[in-house]
Design an enzyme around this catalytic site. Structure first.
Site, PDB file in Angstrom:
ATOM      1  N   GLU A 138      11.649  -2.712  -3.747  1.00  0.00           N
ATOM      2  CA  GLU A 138      10.792  -3.895  -3.807  1.00  0.00           C
ATOM      3  C   GLU A 138      11.473  -4.936  -4.695  1.00  0.00           C
ATOM      4  O   GLU A 138      11.710  -4.690  -5.868  1.00  0.00           O
ATOM      5  CB  GLU A 138       9.421  -3.491  -4.375  1.00  0.00           C
ATOM      6  CG  GLU A 138       8.695  -2.525  -3.457  1.00  0.00           C
ATOM      7  CD  GLU A 138       7.595  -1.701  -4.141  1.00  0.00           C
ATOM      8  OE1 GLU A 138       7.175  -2.056  -5.258  1.00  0.00           O
ATOM      9  OE2 GLU A 138       7.171  -0.699  -3.543  1.00  0.00           O
ATOM     10  N   GLU A 156       4.988   2.227  -1.665  1.00  0.00           N
ATOM     11  CA  GLU A 156       5.857   3.333  -2.096  1.00  0.00           C
ATOM     12  C   GLU A 156       5.746   4.566  -1.206  1.00  0.00           C
ATOM     13  O   GLU A 156       6.739   5.246  -0.943  1.00  0.00           O
ATOM     14  CB  GLU A 156       5.535   3.711  -3.550  1.00  0.00           C
ATOM     15  CG  GLU A 156       5.903   2.642  -4.580  1.00  0.00           C
ATOM     16  CD  GLU A 156       4.962   1.449  -4.593  1.00  0.00           C
ATOM     17  OE1 GLU A 156       3.884   1.510  -3.950  1.00  0.00           O
ATOM     18  OE2 GLU A 156       5.305   0.441  -5.234  1.00  0.00           O
ATOM     19  N   ASP A 174       6.250   5.506 -12.743  1.00  0.00           N
ATOM     20  CA  ASP A 174       4.786   5.486 -12.584  1.00  0.00           C
ATOM     21  C   ASP A 174       4.388   5.082 -11.155  1.00  0.00           C
ATOM     22  O   ASP A 174       3.385   5.560 -10.627  1.00  0.00           O
ATOM     23  CB  ASP A 174       4.159   4.500 -13.567  1.00  0.00           C
ATOM     24  CG  ASP A 174       4.707   4.688 -14.977  1.00  0.00           C
ATOM     25  OD1 ASP A 174       4.068   5.382 -15.769  1.00  0.00           O
ATOM     26  OD2 ASP A 174       5.807   4.158 -15.258  1.00  0.00           O
ATOM     27  N   PHE A 175       5.161   4.187 -10.551  1.00  0.00           N
ATOM     28  CA  PHE A 175       4.812   3.706  -9.206  1.00  0.00           C
ATOM     29  C   PHE A 175       5.028   4.801  -8.153  1.00  0.00           C
ATOM     30  O   PHE A 175       4.485   4.741  -7.053  1.00  0.00           O
ATOM     31  CB  PHE A 175       5.629   2.463  -8.824  1.00  0.00           C
ATOM     32  CG  PHE A 175       5.548   1.329  -9.817  1.00  0.00           C
ATOM     33  CD1 PHE A 175       4.529   1.284 -10.768  1.00  0.00           C
ATOM     34  CD2 PHE A 175       6.489   0.308  -9.808  1.00  0.00           C
ATOM     35  CE1 PHE A 175       4.460   0.246 -11.696  1.00  0.00           C
ATOM     36  CE2 PHE A 175       6.421  -0.727 -10.725  1.00  0.00           C
ATOM     37  CZ  PHE A 175       5.416  -0.761 -11.673  1.00  0.00           C
ATOM     38  N   MET A 231       3.856   7.599  -8.272  1.00  0.00           N
ATOM     39  CA  MET A 231       2.627   8.391  -8.102  1.00  0.00           C
ATOM     40  C   MET A 231       1.982   8.069  -6.756  1.00  0.00           C
ATOM     41  O   MET A 231       1.300   8.895  -6.170  1.00  0.00           O
ATOM     42  CB  MET A 231       1.643   8.131  -9.250  1.00  0.00           C
ATOM     43  CG  MET A 231       2.156   8.540 -10.619  1.00  0.00           C
ATOM     44  SD  MET A 231       2.665  10.282 -10.709  1.00  0.00           S
ATOM     45  CE  MET A 231       4.436  10.151 -10.514  1.00  0.00           C
ATOM     46  N   HIS A 287       3.552   1.713 -17.482  1.00  0.00           N
ATOM     47  CA  HIS A 287       4.926   1.299 -17.196  1.00  0.00           C
ATOM     48  C   HIS A 287       5.955   2.017 -18.056  1.00  0.00           C
ATOM     49  O   HIS A 287       7.114   1.634 -18.075  1.00  0.00           O
ATOM     50  CB  HIS A 287       5.080  -0.214 -17.385  1.00  0.00           C
ATOM     51  CG  HIS A 287       4.429  -1.013 -16.301  1.00  0.00           C
ATOM     52  ND1 HIS A 287       3.071  -1.123 -16.173  1.00  0.00           N
ATOM     53  CD2 HIS A 287       4.958  -1.736 -15.276  1.00  0.00           C
ATOM     54  CE1 HIS A 287       2.778  -1.885 -15.135  1.00  0.00           C
ATOM     55  NE2 HIS A 287       3.904  -2.266 -14.563  1.00  0.00           N
TER      56      HIS A 287
END
Ligand code: TPP
Ligand code: MG
Lengths: 332, 332
Positions: B38, B69, B94-95, B97, B138
């Site tokens: 991204e 994601e 974290d993203f 997840m 983050h």
């Protein structure tokens, strides 16, 4: 639709193979040798056969928990599937996959995901690779209407559209997720319209008519080989079996009775009867061949399951597993 | 365990530049490799690790994608089982997840579900935004979540040269490999070989020779351990340091060999104490039947979500001072 007798008979044969396999599963299941959930495709055979009889071995695909028909229609080996159902090392997935995770990479059946709708983004990757590695191969993802309850359904449509990759999303809409109706799950239940909202061209077709499905899929696939864009085909099917477990809701294959019913036009939702009716009407000379298919295929398939059954017993001489007690019910 | 003894020439650079060089090398030498993320083509994106790749190799080898994601990881799975070598870069671990379904249920399990007839050579790089007020969502160090899952490889590079070599190894691996990059490893310049070669996955690096205590570190905690070891040396304590490089596979032999000599152990993890690297290392040490002469020390961030305030953040992460005190008390 104009269909040659040859293609018509081929579609009929493939659907009858699928039906006979699932009937054999129903017969064999009470022996407790096939262990694990089975999601049958009885009533939905025309979707698999209609779509997959128009594509090539190098068109890669992924399927769902309900993958038997897709596997067979894509050219997966019957022996490999039977051994997989019996949990044998000679199974198409080495016994690791079982009913929900058949695979036949050589035939382009790359595998099946039973977590909704996990196979859809994977198909975007297959489509990406097809575009990169081939001038006209495409990718195919099967899903159910229940998959469209989930967010990734929409992520996958958008990603395929924005990257312009040739993926045919085939959504088999039986209006059921387990036993919950589509209208009770989706505020806007028009699945073809949802794809259109993402800029993905879509069509809806009646899933009891194998020739209509085949015609729609052939047109969409032909376009995708040139424009390299995704598309969605919504196939309206009737699930003539339980969601899970060896429970069919139609009479077992009976050549005479089925030919009789097609002559009378008493064909209901059953895609095999619809196919027979059309074939005999358009190509009366093919009736004898239809009779042969309906008579011979179940015999061959049953023999294959007998072989599997014996192989299971032989394997179990070494492992000595005890048969589990009969289930109280096959409900989920 | 490897001790670098190569005679190749080196140039000083930081982690971002080393990763950018490794990426260029891979794109230039292997047409199957492609990158997507991204905002990948934002100048300065991904802390400079992907700068200029699109200009040099084209936007079909290095391209921007929507914020999805789960679908992106699925696309990586599909491309990988088709024979390509996708690299998905995520700005924060974290993203990922949102991609757990694809990482765990698909990337990790596809080989097994297909009876190991297919492999998923997907590489995922994900950053940890340690410090600078990043707060709870983050700055997560979630490597242990992935390391629990068979079929995945989890790489925690400790610096520039390590990062480049381990990245090339991830591309060669037939498994899905997560490379988790903590911000603490980014600023440091060190000699990086001009000719990049893959480093082995599953082989710890012997960083420092010592006989009194074994310090096992990952990621930026290897540098931290070196600082601690320097301070301990002033107090007459000599520390043996291992950089695990990968926590799955984990080089338990190297750890056990060192612990057998030193009979003392401290584990330096970037994550939380519970179910973390120290717990896994302890399992190996105890299963090997080794006895320690002193209690284990586990050095971790606090068992809480990362606060934003620089005052609170200071207490969240371990400090060299307190760690030196803890170890000194143990070795005396
Ligand atoms: C993410 C996820 N949630 C729930 C399930 C449980 N589940 C298995 S099959 C099924 C029904 C799916 O319906 P649909 O996609 O329409 O396929 P169909 O069974 O009708 O062919 C459900 C809910 C699942 N497999 N995955
Ligand atoms: Mg359904």
């Amino acid at each position: 639709m104009d269909i040659t007798a040859e293609i018509g008979l081929d579609c009929l044969r493939q659907m009858v193979v699928i039906r006979a396999v699932e009937e054999a599963i129903c017969e064999e299941y009470p022996h407790r040798n096939i262990r694990g959930a089975v999601h049958l495709s009885i009533g939905e055979e025309a979707s698999a056969v209609g779509v997959l009889s128009t594509c090539r071995a190098d068109d890669k695909m992924v399927s769902t928990h309900r993958d038997h028909a897709h596997y067979l229609a894509k050219g997966g080996s019957l022996a490999g599937m039977v051994d997989e159902l019996y949990g044998l090392p000679t199974g198409c997935s080495g016994g690791h996959g079982g009913s929900m995770h058949l695979c036949a990479p050589d035939a382009g059946f790359m595998g099946a995901s039973a977590v909704l709708p996990g196979s859809m983004p994977v198909a975007v990757g297959l489509g990406f690779a097809a575009k990169r590695l081939s001038k006209d191969a495409i990718a195919i993802a099967f899903s159910g209407d229940g998959a469209a309850d989930e967010g990734v359904f929409y992520e996958a449509l958008n990603l395929a559209a924005i990257l312009a990759v040739p993926v045919l999303f085939v959504c088999e809409n039986n209006e059921l997720s387990t036993n919950t109706w589509l209208r009770d799950r989706q505020a806007q239940p028009d699945i073809a319209a949802k794809a259109a909202a993402f800029g993905v061209g879509s069509r809806r077709v009646a899933g009891h008519d194998v020739f209509a499905v085949r015609h729609a899929a052939a047109e969409m696939i032909a376009a995708m080989r040139i424009d390299r864009q995704p598309a969605l085909l919504e196939v309206k099917v009737a699930r003539l079996c339980a969601h899970v477990g060896p429970v069919s809701k139609v009479p077992a294959i009976d050549a005479e009775a089925m030919l009789d019913a097609s002559h009378r036009g008493d064909i209901g939702d059953d895609p095999i009867l619809h196919c027979l009716e059309q074939l005999i009407r358009k190509h009366p000379e093919s009736e004898a061949a239809c009779l042969d298919i309906l008579t011979d295929v179940p015999v061959t398939v049953r023999a294959e399951f007998r072989r599997g059954h014996e192989a299971f017993e032989a394997h179990n001489l070494v492992h000595q597993l005890v048969a589990p007690p009969p289930p109280k019910s096959y409900a989920v | 365990m490897t001790i670098t003894t190569d005679s190749t020439t080196h140039t000083n650079c930081d982690y971002a530049e080393a990763m950018r060089r490794a990426a260029s090398h891979a794109l230039a030498t292997d047409s199957r490799v492609f990158f997507f993320a991204e905002g990948i083509n934002d100048p300065g994106a991904y802390l400079g690790t992907v700068n200029g790749l699109a200009e040099a190799f084209g936007t079909d080898r290095c391209f921007d994608v929507p914020n999805c994601e789960d679908a992106l990881t699925g696309m990586g799975v599909g491309a990988a089982i088709s024979g390509l070598r996708p690299v998905f870069v995520s700005l924060r671990v974290d993203f990922l997840m949102l991609a757990m379904n694809q990482i765990v249920n698909h990337a990790a399990r596809w080989p097994s579900m297909t009876g190991y007839r297919s492999a998923v050579p997907l590489t995922i790089r994900a950053l940890i935004g340690k410090s600078w007020g990043q707060a709870a969502q983050h700055a997560g160090a979630l490597h242990s979540l992935f390391a629990n899952v068979p079929g995945l490889e989890v790489v925690l590079p400790s610096g520039a040269a390590e990062g480049a070599g381990l990245f090339l190894a991830a591309l060669e691996s037939l498994r899905t490999t997560l490379i988790i990059e903590e911000r603490g490893i980014f600023g440091v310049e060190e000699p990086v070989p001009d000719e990049l070669t893959p480093l082995p996955l599953g082989q710890a690096r012997h960083v420092r020779e010592g006989g009194d205590i074994t310090l096992v570190g990952v990621s930026s905690m290897v540098g931290f351990a070196k600082t601690v070891a320097g301070r301990l040396a002033e107090r007459g304590i000599s520390a043996d340091i291992l950089d695990l490089r990968t926590i799955r596979p984990l080089d338990s032999d190297a750890v056990c060999r060192s612990v057998q000599r030193t009979r003392r152990l401290a584990v330096f993890d970037i994550g939380w104490p519970c179910f973390g690297v120290a717990a896994e290392i302890s399992r190996h040490v105890l299963e090997a039947g080794l006895r320690l002469d002193a209690p284990l020390i586990s050095v971790n961030r606090r068992d809480e979500h990362t606060p934003s305030s620089c005052f609170l953040e200071r207490d969240h992460y371990p400090t060299v001072d307190e760690t030196v005190v803890r170890i000194e008390a143990l070795v005396k």
